[in-house]
Design a protein around this motif. Structure first.
Motif, PDB file in Angstrom:
ATOM      1  N   CYS A 104      18.272 -16.469 -15.412  1.00  0.00           N
ATOM      2  CA  CYS A 104      17.428 -15.895 -14.355  1.00  0.00           C
ATOM      3  C   CYS A 104      16.448 -16.919 -13.806  1.00  0.00           C
ATOM      4  O   CYS A 104      16.199 -16.968 -12.592  1.00  0.00           O
ATOM      5  CB  CYS A 104      16.678 -14.680 -14.885  1.00  0.00           C
ATOM      6  SG  CYS A 104      17.736 -13.261 -15.244  1.00  0.00           S
ATOM      7  N   PHE A 105      15.895 -17.733 -14.686  1.00  0.00           N
ATOM      8  CA  PHE A 105      14.916 -18.715 -14.215  1.00  0.00           C
ATOM      9  C   PHE A 105      15.577 -19.765 -13.336  1.00  0.00           C
ATOM     10  O   PHE A 105      15.013 -20.174 -12.315  1.00  0.00           O
ATOM     11  CB  PHE A 105      14.213 -19.384 -15.399  1.00  0.00           C
ATOM     12  CG  PHE A 105      13.068 -20.238 -14.976  1.00  0.00           C
ATOM     13  CD1 PHE A 105      11.853 -19.663 -14.612  1.00  0.00           C
ATOM     14  CD2 PHE A 105      13.195 -21.620 -14.916  1.00  0.00           C
ATOM     15  CE1 PHE A 105      10.777 -20.456 -14.205  1.00  0.00           C
ATOM     16  CE2 PHE A 105      12.129 -22.414 -14.511  1.00  0.00           C
ATOM     17  CZ  PHE A 105      10.921 -21.830 -14.150  1.00  0.00           C
ATOM     18  N   ASP A 106      16.791 -20.185 -13.697  1.00  0.00           N
ATOM     19  CA  ASP A 106      17.507 -21.173 -12.885  1.00  0.00           C
ATOM     20  C   ASP A 106      17.825 -20.615 -11.505  1.00  0.00           C
ATOM     21  O   ASP A 106      17.780 -21.338 -10.504  1.00  0.00           O
ATOM     22  CB  ASP A 106      18.804 -21.589 -13.589  1.00  0.00           C
ATOM     23  CG  ASP A 106      18.551 -22.472 -14.803  1.00  0.00           C
ATOM     24  OD1 ASP A 106      17.433 -23.021 -14.912  1.00  0.00           O
ATOM     25  OD2 ASP A 106      19.458 -22.597 -15.648  1.00  0.00           O
ATOM     26  N   GLU A 150      16.858 -14.356 -24.513  1.00  0.00           N
ATOM     27  CA  GLU A 150      16.496 -15.728 -24.163  1.00  0.00           C
ATOM     28  C   GLU A 150      17.635 -16.440 -23.435  1.00  0.00           C
ATOM     29  O   GLU A 150      17.386 -17.303 -22.584  1.00  0.00           O
ATOM     30  CB  GLU A 150      16.079 -16.487 -25.420  1.00  0.00           C
ATOM     31  CG  GLU A 150      14.754 -15.947 -25.985  1.00  0.00           C
ATOM     32  CD  GLU A 150      14.216 -16.751 -27.142  1.00  0.00           C
ATOM     33  OE1 GLU A 150      15.018 -17.498 -27.768  1.00  0.00           O
ATOM     34  OE2 GLU A 150      13.009 -16.647 -27.435  1.00  0.00           O
ATOM     35  N   LYS A 151      18.851 -16.054 -23.718  1.00  0.00           N
ATOM     36  CA  LYS A 151      20.000 -16.598 -22.979  1.00  0.00           C
ATOM     37  C   LYS A 151      19.901 -16.217 -21.504  1.00  0.00           C
ATOM     38  O   LYS A 151      20.065 -17.061 -20.607  1.00  0.00           O
ATOM     39  CB  LYS A 151      21.299 -16.071 -23.586  1.00  0.00           C
ATOM     40  CG  LYS A 151      22.531 -16.319 -22.733  1.00  0.00           C
ATOM     41  CD  LYS A 151      23.742 -15.561 -23.263  1.00  0.00           C
ATOM     42  CE  LYS A 151      24.890 -15.589 -22.261  1.00  0.00           C
ATOM     43  NZ  LYS A 151      26.041 -14.762 -22.736  1.00  0.00           N
ATOM     44  N   TYR A 152      19.614 -14.941 -21.246  1.00  0.00           N
ATOM     45  CA  TYR A 152      19.531 -14.482 -19.857  1.00  0.00           C
ATOM     46  C   TYR A 152      18.252 -14.959 -19.178  1.00  0.00           C
ATOM     47  O   TYR A 152      18.223 -15.100 -17.941  1.00  0.00           O
ATOM     48  CB  TYR A 152      19.656 -12.966 -19.796  1.00  0.00           C
ATOM     49  CG  TYR A 152      21.092 -12.498 -19.939  1.00  0.00           C
ATOM     50  CD1 TYR A 152      21.985 -12.641 -18.889  1.00  0.00           C
ATOM     51  CD2 TYR A 152      21.550 -11.948 -21.137  1.00  0.00           C
ATOM     52  CE1 TYR A 152      23.309 -12.234 -19.016  1.00  0.00           C
ATOM     53  CE2 TYR A 152      22.862 -11.535 -21.274  1.00  0.00           C
ATOM     54  CZ  TYR A 152      23.745 -11.684 -20.215  1.00  0.00           C
ATOM     55  OH  TYR A 152      25.062 -11.283 -20.346  1.00  0.00           O
ATOM     56  N   ASP A 180       5.959 -15.179 -17.282  1.00  0.00           N
ATOM     57  CA  ASP A 180       5.893 -14.934 -15.829  1.00  0.00           C
ATOM     58  C   ASP A 180       4.581 -14.281 -15.405  1.00  0.00           C
ATOM     59  O   ASP A 180       4.561 -13.356 -14.577  1.00  0.00           O
ATOM     60  CB  ASP A 180       7.069 -14.064 -15.370  1.00  0.00           C
ATOM     61  CG  ASP A 180       8.410 -14.753 -15.519  1.00  0.00           C
ATOM     62  OD1 ASP A 180       8.437 -15.994 -15.603  1.00  0.00           O
ATOM     63  OD2 ASP A 180       9.442 -14.051 -15.556  1.00  0.00           O
ATOM     64  N   GLY A 181       3.486 -14.752 -15.980  1.00  0.00           N
ATOM     65  CA  GLY A 181       2.197 -14.185 -15.611  1.00  0.00           C
ATOM     66  C   GLY A 181       1.870 -12.901 -16.336  1.00  0.00           C
ATOM     67  O   GLY A 181       0.999 -12.139 -15.898  1.00  0.00           O
ATOM     68  N   GLY A 225      13.717 -18.388 -10.466  1.00  0.00           N
ATOM     69  CA  GLY A 225      12.379 -18.848 -10.808  1.00  0.00           C
ATOM     70  C   GLY A 225      11.582 -17.827 -11.594  1.00  0.00           C
ATOM     71  O   GLY A 225      10.365 -17.958 -11.741  1.00  0.00           O
ATOM     72  N   LEU A 226      12.247 -16.805 -12.107  1.00  0.00           N
ATOM     73  CA  LEU A 226      11.631 -15.791 -12.964  1.00  0.00           C
ATOM     74  C   LEU A 226      12.438 -15.686 -14.252  1.00  0.00           C
ATOM     75  O   LEU A 226      13.672 -15.748 -14.220  1.00  0.00           O
ATOM     76  CB  LEU A 226      11.622 -14.421 -12.286  1.00  0.00           C
ATOM     77  CG  LEU A 226      10.612 -14.176 -11.165  1.00  0.00           C
ATOM     78  CD1 LEU A 226      10.925 -12.854 -10.475  1.00  0.00           C
ATOM     79  CD2 LEU A 226       9.194 -14.173 -11.712  1.00  0.00           C
ATOM     80  N   HIS A 227      11.751 -15.477 -15.369  1.00  0.00           N
ATOM     81  CA  HIS A 227      12.474 -15.280 -16.632  1.00  0.00           C
ATOM     82  C   HIS A 227      12.991 -13.859 -16.755  1.00  0.00           C
ATOM     83  O   HIS A 227      13.923 -13.600 -17.521  1.00  0.00           O
ATOM     84  CB  HIS A 227      11.557 -15.639 -17.812  1.00  0.00           C
ATOM     85  CG  HIS A 227      11.205 -17.093 -17.859  1.00  0.00           C
ATOM     86  ND1 HIS A 227      10.116 -17.611 -17.185  1.00  0.00           N
ATOM     87  CD2 HIS A 227      11.801 -18.138 -18.479  1.00  0.00           C
ATOM     88  CE1 HIS A 227      10.059 -18.920 -17.398  1.00  0.00           C
ATOM     89  NE2 HIS A 227      11.062 -19.258 -18.177  1.00  0.00           N
ATOM     90  N   PHE A 228      12.355 -12.914 -16.052  1.00  0.00           N
ATOM     91  CA  PHE A 228      12.867 -11.572 -15.777  1.00  0.00           C
ATOM     92  C   PHE A 228      12.941 -10.642 -16.976  1.00  0.00           C
ATOM     93  O   PHE A 228      12.294  -9.612 -17.023  1.00  0.00           O
ATOM     94  CB  PHE A 228      14.245 -11.675 -15.113  1.00  0.00           C
ATOM     95  CG  PHE A 228      14.846 -10.347 -14.741  1.00  0.00           C
ATOM     96  CD1 PHE A 228      14.221  -9.516 -13.823  1.00  0.00           C
ATOM     97  CD2 PHE A 228      16.026  -9.911 -15.320  1.00  0.00           C
ATOM     98  CE1 PHE A 228      14.765  -8.277 -13.486  1.00  0.00           C
ATOM     99  CE2 PHE A 228      16.573  -8.688 -14.989  1.00  0.00           C
ATOM    100  CZ  PHE A 228      15.944  -7.866 -14.071  1.00  0.00           C
TER     101      PHE A 228
END
Length: 474
Positions: A261-263, A255-257, A291-292, A266-269
């Protein structure tokens, strides 16, 4: 006439109304070439068939060869199915991964359950995850040229030496270079890490996440799932289960990463599997963080998607004109059997349904996996024999009533009425005296099955039936 030697592909079926039917192609005919190119496999075939004008060389059953000149829409299919779906031999896995679930299966089961595939074509066609270890430069070049995507990759770790150890393959580390090739070729990828306690967790997991972030945005997602450990591990690598605290530490790192990644992209990755959240005793992330639902096939977001679909279906039910007059007063008793992993979510949904419709009585049963060991919690690995034995126990104890038993469809072999251990649905019905109905895993499917409806809400997401590391071909 063309003169080619090489692969020949026999037509198994011609689809009704297709170009192939119009051109006189029949089952038993052999496709020899497209545009004067021999066809290596399904990749070549699909790539060559994209154009609006194609020339297809076909040998009829009597040996006569036809050269068919075809004008069609771009990317329009010919409309044939071949005897071999890949149009080539399947590539088996050359690794001996320390977590491989197939190595943890007992003897005496169907032969197909012991086949380990590691075929890049299945990654593209069916979403299977591959290790890259039996891929050649030629394979990589074709994927880049044809833009075959997404390619789903079992990374496990970006530490080359550790990857060799985990896969028991001395080439496993160097094959990571193909990630760079795909990135440079703008090929969309998804990654996966089967997390093994004391092996590729902790600092190694941190390294892998940071290394894989370099492939954004072409690597769209990476899932982290705990290794599935059955009771048949004698002689295998001594893996251990994650504790609640350790599962929480993995989630905290992920959750930290996700925020980083989202910042940036735009993906939580990077995503933790549902199983990790259950192990840690935490609620699942909100829908937006998936992310869908890119990683559904790895057990990432299935519970959240079910809840969202169920909530939407219940809302439509309550707003519908028949709710007060029909569904609220429905009288029905039924039972639901599922794996331990989904039990809490299914019980929660069942309680909601009985509040909405007080005449409903629903008995929800978590089926313990005695066959593989009770640490295996996914419904897709529940056997018919375990289902029968435990439901009989509950019937004898007076805990079970109702004439219908709902089970998730992933307990059955795809397209058939057979469990993993070859017990049939009919066997279960005879043993329990119940009507068994297999239900697709969506929230609307659940509502429809509980109310015995014959319609289903249109869904925008596919639902998958396996967790990576477990058998994919039932």
């Amino acid at each position: 006439m063309y003169c080619l030697s090489g692969n020949e592909h026999v037509v198994r079926e011609v689809l009704s109304g297709s170009i192939a039917e119009e051109m006189g192609i029949e089952a038993g005919d052999t496709v020899l070439a497209v545009n004067n190119n021999q066809i290596e496999d399904v990749f070549d075939y699909r790539y060559l068939m994209k154009d609006e004008y194609v020339e297809v060389l076909v040998r009829k059953a009597d040996g006569e060869e036809w050269l068919l000149e075809i004008d069609k829409d771009y990317d329009e299919e010919l409309g044939v199915e071949f005897e071999n779906g890949l149009m080539s031999e399947y590539r088996s896995c050359s690794n001996k991964c320390i977590f491989c679930f197939i190595d943890q299966m007992p003897p005496g089961m169907r032969e197909t359950l012991y086949f380990k595939d590691d075929d890049s074509r299945l990654s593209f066609l069916q979403g299977n995850y591959i290790t890259l270890t039996n891929m050649s430069e030629h394979d990589v070049e074709r994927i880049i040229k044809m833009q075959l995507a997404p390619i789903n990759i079992s990374v496990q770790t970006t530490n080359p030496a550790l990857r060799c150890e985990m896969l028991h393959n001395r080439f496993a580390g160097e094959k990571l270079r193909f990630l760079d090739r795909f990135y440079e070729g703008h090929v969309e990828m998804n990654g996966q890490i089967v997390c093994c306690k004391g092996v590729n967790d902790g600092k190694e997991l941190k390294r892998s996440i940071e290394d894989l972030m370099k492939y954004l945005p072409f690597m769209r997602s990476v899932s982290v799932v705990p290794a599935g450990l059955s009771k048949f591990r004698e002689g295998l690598y001594p893996l251990e289960f994650f504790t609640k605290e350790e599962a929480g530490q993995i989630i905290d790192m992920i959750e930290k990463y996700q925020k980083i990644c989202f910042d940036r992209y735009g993906l939580h990755f990077i995503h933790a599997s549902d199983e990790l959240y259950l192990l840690a005793g935490r609620d699942f992330p909100e829908e937006e963080r998936y992310d869908g639902y890119i990683q559904l096939e790895n057990g990432v977001g299935m519970m959240r998607l079910f809840r969202e679909e169920f909530s939407e279906a219940v809302g439509k039910l309550r707003e519908g004109p028949d709710y007060q007059n029909k569904w609220k007063g429905i009288k029905r008793t039924l039972s639901i059997a599922t794996g331990k992993l989904a039990y809490g979510v299914i019980r929660e949904a069942s309680e909601t349904m009985t509040r909405l419709c007080p005449g409903l009585t629903i008995h929800v049963h978590a089926i313990r996996n005695d066959f593989f060991g009770d640490t295996i919690t996914v419904s897709g690995l529940v056997t018919g024999q375990d289902l029968i034995a435990q439901m009989k126990e509950r019937q004898a104890a007076g805990e079970e009533s109702g004439g219908t038993l709902l089970i998730p469809s992933n307990m059955l072999r795809s397209g058939e009425q057979v469990f993993l251990d070859d017990v049939t649905v009919q066997d279960v019905e005879r043993a329990l005296g119940l009507t068994v109905r297999a239900v697709e895993p969506g929230g609307q499917d659940f509502v429809s099955a509980v109310l015995d409806l014959d319609y289903r809400m249109e869904r925008n997401n596919e639902n998958f039936v396996y967790v990576q590391g477990y058998p994919q071909n039932k």
